[in-house]
Design a protein around this motif. Structure first.
Motif, PDB file in Angstrom:
ATOM      1  N   SER A  16      32.605  28.316   8.627  1.00 15.29           N
ATOM      2  CA  SER A  16      33.934  28.159   9.364  1.00 15.29           C
ATOM      3  C   SER A  16      33.540  27.070  10.771  1.00 15.29           C
ATOM      4  O   SER A  16      34.699  26.269  10.836  1.00 15.29           O
ATOM      5  CB  SER A  16      34.259  29.744  10.112  1.00 15.29           C
ATOM      6  OG  SER A  16      33.891  29.581  11.666  1.00 15.29           O
ATOM      7  N   ASN A  30      36.138  23.926  10.657  1.00 11.20           N
ATOM      8  CA  ASN A  30      37.037  23.416  11.994  1.00 11.20           C
ATOM      9  C   ASN A  30      36.592  21.934  12.391  1.00 11.20           C
ATOM     10  O   ASN A  30      37.214  21.209  12.940  1.00 11.20           O
ATOM     11  CB  ASN A  30      36.897  24.548  12.913  1.00 11.20           C
ATOM     12  CG  ASN A  30      37.737  25.749  12.400  1.00 11.20           C
ATOM     13  OD1 ASN A  30      38.827  25.681  12.503  1.00 11.20           O
ATOM     14  ND2 ASN A  30      37.120  26.824  12.173  1.00 11.20           N
ATOM     15  N   THR A  31      35.352  21.793  12.262  1.00 10.29           N
ATOM     16  CA  THR A  31      34.975  20.442  12.881  1.00 10.29           C
ATOM     17  C   THR A  31      35.438  19.528  11.902  1.00 10.29           C
ATOM     18  O   THR A  31      36.017  18.385  12.563  1.00 10.29           O
ATOM     19  CB  THR A  31      33.207  20.441  12.695  1.00 10.29           C
ATOM     20  OG1 THR A  31      32.690  21.714  13.293  1.00 10.29           O
ATOM     21  CG2 THR A  31      32.963  19.303  13.297  1.00 10.29           C
ATOM     22  N   PHE A  75      34.856  23.456  18.259  1.00 13.14           N
ATOM     23  CA  PHE A  75      33.881  23.744  17.119  1.00 13.14           C
ATOM     24  C   PHE A  75      33.135  22.576  16.604  1.00 13.14           C
ATOM     25  O   PHE A  75      31.733  22.830  16.414  1.00 13.14           O
ATOM     26  CB  PHE A  75      34.711  24.111  15.808  1.00 13.14           C
ATOM     27  CG  PHE A  75      35.344  25.201  15.752  1.00 13.14           C
ATOM     28  CD1 PHE A  75      35.199  26.469  15.525  1.00 13.14           C
ATOM     29  CD2 PHE A  75      36.884  25.266  16.438  1.00 13.14           C
ATOM     30  CE1 PHE A  75      35.541  27.701  15.549  1.00 13.14           C
ATOM     31  CE2 PHE A  75      37.488  26.233  16.376  1.00 13.14           C
ATOM     32  CZ  PHE A  75      36.945  27.659  15.957  1.00 13.14           C
ATOM     33  N   ALA A  85      45.611  24.793  17.311  1.00 10.71           N
ATOM     34  CA  ALA A  85      45.475  23.665  16.497  1.00 10.71           C
ATOM     35  C   ALA A  85      45.410  22.144  17.013  1.00 10.71           C
ATOM     36  O   ALA A  85      45.376  21.224  16.330  1.00 10.71           O
ATOM     37  CB  ALA A  85      46.744  23.412  15.502  1.00 10.71           C
ATOM     38  N   GLU A 100      38.168  19.416  10.350  1.00 13.14           N
ATOM     39  CA  GLU A 100      39.589  19.351  10.944  1.00 13.14           C
ATOM     40  C   GLU A 100      39.863  18.550  12.143  1.00 13.14           C
ATOM     41  O   GLU A 100      40.550  17.854  12.464  1.00 13.14           O
ATOM     42  CB  GLU A 100      40.145  20.884  11.080  1.00 13.14           C
ATOM     43  CG  GLU A 100      41.643  20.674  11.053  1.00 13.14           C
ATOM     44  CD  GLU A 100      42.333  22.187  11.048  1.00 13.14           C
ATOM     45  OE1 GLU A 100      41.504  23.296  10.826  1.00 13.14           O
ATOM     46  OE2 GLU A 100      43.431  22.453  11.846  1.00 13.14           O
ATOM     47  N   PHE A 101      38.944  18.589  13.157  1.00 15.66           N
ATOM     48  CA  PHE A 101      38.907  18.099  14.556  1.00 15.66           C
ATOM     49  C   PHE A 101      38.663  16.538  14.237  1.00 15.66           C
ATOM     50  O   PHE A 101      39.502  15.895  15.037  1.00 15.66           O
ATOM     51  CB  PHE A 101      37.727  18.808  15.405  1.00 15.66           C
ATOM     52  CG  PHE A 101      37.545  17.693  16.620  1.00 15.66           C
ATOM     53  CD1 PHE A 101      38.511  17.919  17.509  1.00 15.66           C
ATOM     54  CD2 PHE A 101      36.263  17.049  16.826  1.00 15.66           C
ATOM     55  CE1 PHE A 101      38.175  17.094  18.606  1.00 15.66           C
ATOM     56  CE2 PHE A 101      36.326  16.181  17.799  1.00 15.66           C
ATOM     57  CZ  PHE A 101      37.282  16.226  18.784  1.00 15.66           C
ATOM     58  N   LEU A 125      39.961  22.442  19.227  1.00 15.83           N
ATOM     59  CA  LEU A 125      39.272  22.371  17.970  1.00 15.83           C
ATOM     60  C   LEU A 125      37.900  21.559  18.401  1.00 15.83           C
ATOM     61  O   LEU A 125      36.913  21.684  17.835  1.00 15.83           O
ATOM     62  CB  LEU A 125      39.945  21.519  16.870  1.00 15.83           C
ATOM     63  CG  LEU A 125      41.025  22.362  16.114  1.00 15.83           C
ATOM     64  CD1 LEU A 125      41.666  21.355  15.134  1.00 15.83           C
ATOM     65  CD2 LEU A 125      40.265  23.356  15.251  1.00 15.83           C
TER      66      LEU A 125
END
Ligand SMILES: Nc1ncnc2c1ncn2[C@@H]1O[C@H](COP(=O)(O)OP(=O)(O)O)[C@@H](O)[C@H]1O
Ligand SMILES: [Mg+2]
Lengths: 265, 493
Positions: free
Chosen positions: B218, B222-223, B464, B456, B225-226, B461
């Motif tokens: 996870s 998320n990283t 993360f 979001a 995504e960041f 983010l």
């Protein structure tokens, strides 16, 4: 039955190096050494024999005050080194241990190089003025330890990398390097194979020319082979003390007799 | 059927299975346990295990999977038009679940019958009003498609529950029958039970490992995504940390360097305090102290390790900070004016160091005690004093282990949050002055996630990415420390 050749060869009168009178040792309530009187001569190998737990190591450790490091141990009586009471308040146990060296049952080289192992004592006591002095001391000690030829090309390798017999001879060289007057050895060969044992025994015989050597041993053959004097301990008492040939061929005490003929111990 | 009843029935069946299995085994041996392959209890345990374990496993899997399946089905029925502007399908679905739960509550409270719950229509009834009467508050009026979805949700849920009950009971009974039938005097129940226990232990171990993997995954997702929203380059090399929360306008600057610097600086000060004190304490306790002193002092030092870090944080905020200002502040006894406020790198570092003392000392104590007594005897026997022995033999021999202990302490210092939040302040800064307020990675993770930023957004983010950075650093330190400690252990074995 016993080869007491060296003993017969060399019995003569030497000066008394260590004189113990009326020594008692207690571990808490356990009276481990009872009324021991013994005279250890200079330039002589004295063997302590006796069944396990009879106090040989305990008495040996009294001679360089190693028992001071055990909290529960208490010592009474008098032990004189060259006439001076080693338990006197003005005696520094640390200085004493430089004079009375010790070799232990299990080889215990420090996790340092072979050179640093031998140089440890001289460095602590400031015996060498220069690096060259130290080199000389290290070489001389390793030669006396009869291990120089095996390690002279690998002095910077760790002492722990040697074989068991080599480690024990390294430990003897390390003890010799501080120029002790008396050398105590607690079962120095019990962790060694027969070849290493005979090397160490030869070494002990040579050391006798310079030192007074006290050796604890479980092997009566060994006592007979290397020592001139033998002390037999039993249940904390010194039962019999005399010339090795005498003890092994003509023991006076029935307990000594049954021990050396294998009936107790 | 409520869940706890179901579990109770399965367990009872298992208990009965135990007795039956035992009896049957005894009977097949003609009543003499010596003719059995295993002790009678093993036959009972075998039946118990085959009855209970598969049923409970099925229960767990079912409980995990059913909501996913139902969610999927219900989601399919919601038309795209009904998703409001700026909202998402997830928000609508959470409305659906909330209404469904509301209907359940209403039925339980007797305010609505089952039939009514399944058939009411927003067009006819004010559902929001009816639900409010039983204590379920909804944010807005219930839209018809949401209510219909909720009703479908409830009916699917009921079907699923029924199917689960039946499947579970059938499986338990089948296991029971299988276990009992297999029980004869030559059946190797002991070996089977052994395997069962092995499986149980492996299961426990895998749960630990799987959750770790889950957490790491996870973090990674998320990283990633960041980094899709914010360039990785700017994150790792940016020297400014200035997040702007969405709504207030302006772009954020999310450079990690000031935070890493704060973390490093505080950790270094903490280690400068903890390592010498902890190590000396350990040397005293293991080499010099008498048994009486040790038996008192060791537990006392270890009590320090049991104090929650928030208490240390308070100590930093209320005692150490003001004390330092009195000494190094403008009006302080030296009149130096180095320190403007109580929160500073120095404050947090000192207190964190105090926190780490017992950690370092108890680890070092173990390591020093592991150095064989023969080393001490050898050195003392050569006429070395105790401190010469410690310095020249014991510490060098214990050094690798002590380095390992220091690395473990460092990774704790890096991960520490509470003391930083209370002791070091919240300003992200690249400065060398230890009397200035700074902050760390952990403290910023807290403040990024407790703000009101949208989850979001890059501002949230980034937490993360920060967590991942921290994780990689502490993992590296831990691996290094364990490697060194293990290598050292081998030396004396
Ligand atoms: N460190 C110690 N603490 C307490 N008792 C000890 C200690 N060392 C030896 N003893 C006791 O002293 C007695 C003599 O032991 P030791 O001198 O080791 O015998 P030996 O070396 O002859 O086998 C034994 O009863 C032993 O249990
Ligand atoms: Mg002994």
């Amino acid at each position: 039955m016993f080869d007491t050749e060296r003993a017969k060869r060399d019995v003569g009168m030497n000066d008394i190096k260590v004189a113990a009178r009326n020594v008692q040792v207690y571990y808490g309530d356990n009276h481990a050494i009872k009324d021991v009187d013994v005279d250890i001569e200079d330039k002589t190998v004295t063997a302590f024999i006796g069944p396990s737990g009879c106090g040989k190591s305990t008495f040996l450790r009294c001679l360089n005050r190693m028992n001071d490091t055990i909290d529960v141990a208490r010592i009474e009586g008098e032990i004189r080194l060259d006439g001076e009471d080693i338990y006197d308040a003005k005696v520094d146990p640390v200085q004493l241990r430089a004079k009375v060296g010790m070799v232990f049952q299990k080889p215990n080289p420090f996790p340092k190089s072979i050179y640093d192992n031998v140089a440890y004592g001289p460095r602590i006591h400031g015996l060498a003025k220069t690096k060259a002095d130290l080199d000389v001391i290290v070489e001389k000690s390793l030669r006396r330890g009869a291990i120089w030829d095996e390690v002279k090309d690998r002095l910077s390798e760790p002492g722990t990398g040697l074989s068991g017999g080599q480690q024990q001879r390294l430990c003897i060289a390390r003890a010799v390097a501080t120029e002790p007057e008396v050398l105590l050895m607690d079962e120095p060969c019990s962790a060694l194979d027969p070849i290493a044992t005979s090397q160490v025994e030869d070494l002990i015989d040579e050391l006798r020319t310079n030192y007074s050597v006290v050796i604890v041993t479980h092997s009566m053959q060994q006592a007979a082979r290397v020592s001139q004097k033998t002390a037999f301990f039993h249940l904390g008492n010194l039962v019999e003390f005399g010339e090795t040939g005498q003890i092994f061929t003509n023991p006076q005490d029935p307990r000594t007799e049954s021990y050396i003929s294998g009936r107790i111990g | 059927m409520p869940l706890h009843w179901l579990v109770l029935i399965v367990l009872t069946l298992g208990a009965v299975g135990y007795i039956v299995g035992r009896r049957r085994a005894m009977k097949s041996a003609g009543g003499d346990a010596r003719f059995l392959h295993s002790l009678p209890a093993y036959y009972g345990t075998n039946v118990l295990l085959v009855t209970v374990v598969p049923a409970i496993l099925l229960l767990i899997v079912w409980l995990l999977v059913q909501p996913l399946v139902i969610n999927n089905q219900v989601t399919g029925t919601i038309p795209d038009e009904s998703i409001p502007e700026g909202g998402s399908l997830g928000l609508v679905m959470s409305d659906v679940r909330r209404v469904a739960e509301g209907l359940d509550t209403a039925i339980d409270a007797g305010a609505m019958s089952r039939e009514e719950a399944a058939s009411i229509r927003t067009e006819v009834t004010d559902v929001r009003q009816r639900l409010a009467e039983v204590g379920v508050a909804l944010g807005s009026n219930v839209r018809p498609e949401v209510l219909r979805a909720a009703q479908q949700y409830r009916s699917l849920d009921a079907t699923g529950d029924l199917a689960m009950t039946v499947a579970l009971l059938v499986l338990a009974l089948a296991g029971f029958g299988y276990g009992v039938l297999r029980t004869t005097k030559d059946f190797r129940a002991r070996n089977v039970v052994e395997k069962g226990i092995l499986a149980l232990l492996i299961g426990a171990a895998s749960i630990a490992i799987l959750t770790t993997i889950g957490i790491v995954l996870s973090l990674i997702f998320n990283t990633v995504e960041f980094f899709g929203l914010y360039p990785a380059w700017d994150f790792f090399l940016g020297t400014t940390w200035a997040p702007s929360f969405s709504g207030r306008g302006g772009a954020s600057e999310l450079g990690v360097l000031p935070l890493l610097w704060g973390t490093l600086y505080i950790s270094i000060i903490a280690l400068l305090v903890a390592v010498p004190i902890g190590l000396f304490a350990a040397v005293y306790l293991s080499e010099y102290a008498s048994p009486a002193v040790r038996s008192v002092a060791k537990p006392l030092i270890e009590i320090l390790a049991g104090i929650p870090t928030i208490v240390y944080g308070l100590f930093a905020l209320l005692t150490v900070g003001p004390l330092l200002v009195d000494v190094f502040g403008a009006g302080g006894i030296f009149g130096l004016g180095w320190m403007k406020g109580g929160t500073a790198v120095m404050t947090a570092g000192l207190v964190m160091g105090i926190m780490l003392i017992p950690f370092v000392s108890s680890l070092s104590d173990d390591i020093i005690n592991a150095v064989p007594q023969a080393m001490r005897d050898g050195s003392l026997g050569l006429g070395a004093t105790q401190s010469e022995t410690v310095r020249q033999v014991i510490l060098p021999a214990a050094l690798p282990g002590i380095v390992g202990a220091v690395l473990l302490a460092a990774s704790r210092a890096i991960g520490e949050t509470m003391i930083v939040v209370l002791g070091a302040g919240a300003a992200a800064r690249l400065s060398l002055n230890p009397f200035e307020a700074m902050t760390t990675v952990t403290a910023k993770i807290v403040s990024q996630l407790t703000g009101d930023a949208d989850f979001a957004s890059p501002e949230a983010l980034v937490a993360f990415a920060l967590g991942m950075t921290l994780f990689v650093i502490t993992l590296g330190l831990n691996v290094l420390a364990l490697y060194i400690v293990r290598k050292y252990r081998e030396q004396y074995e």
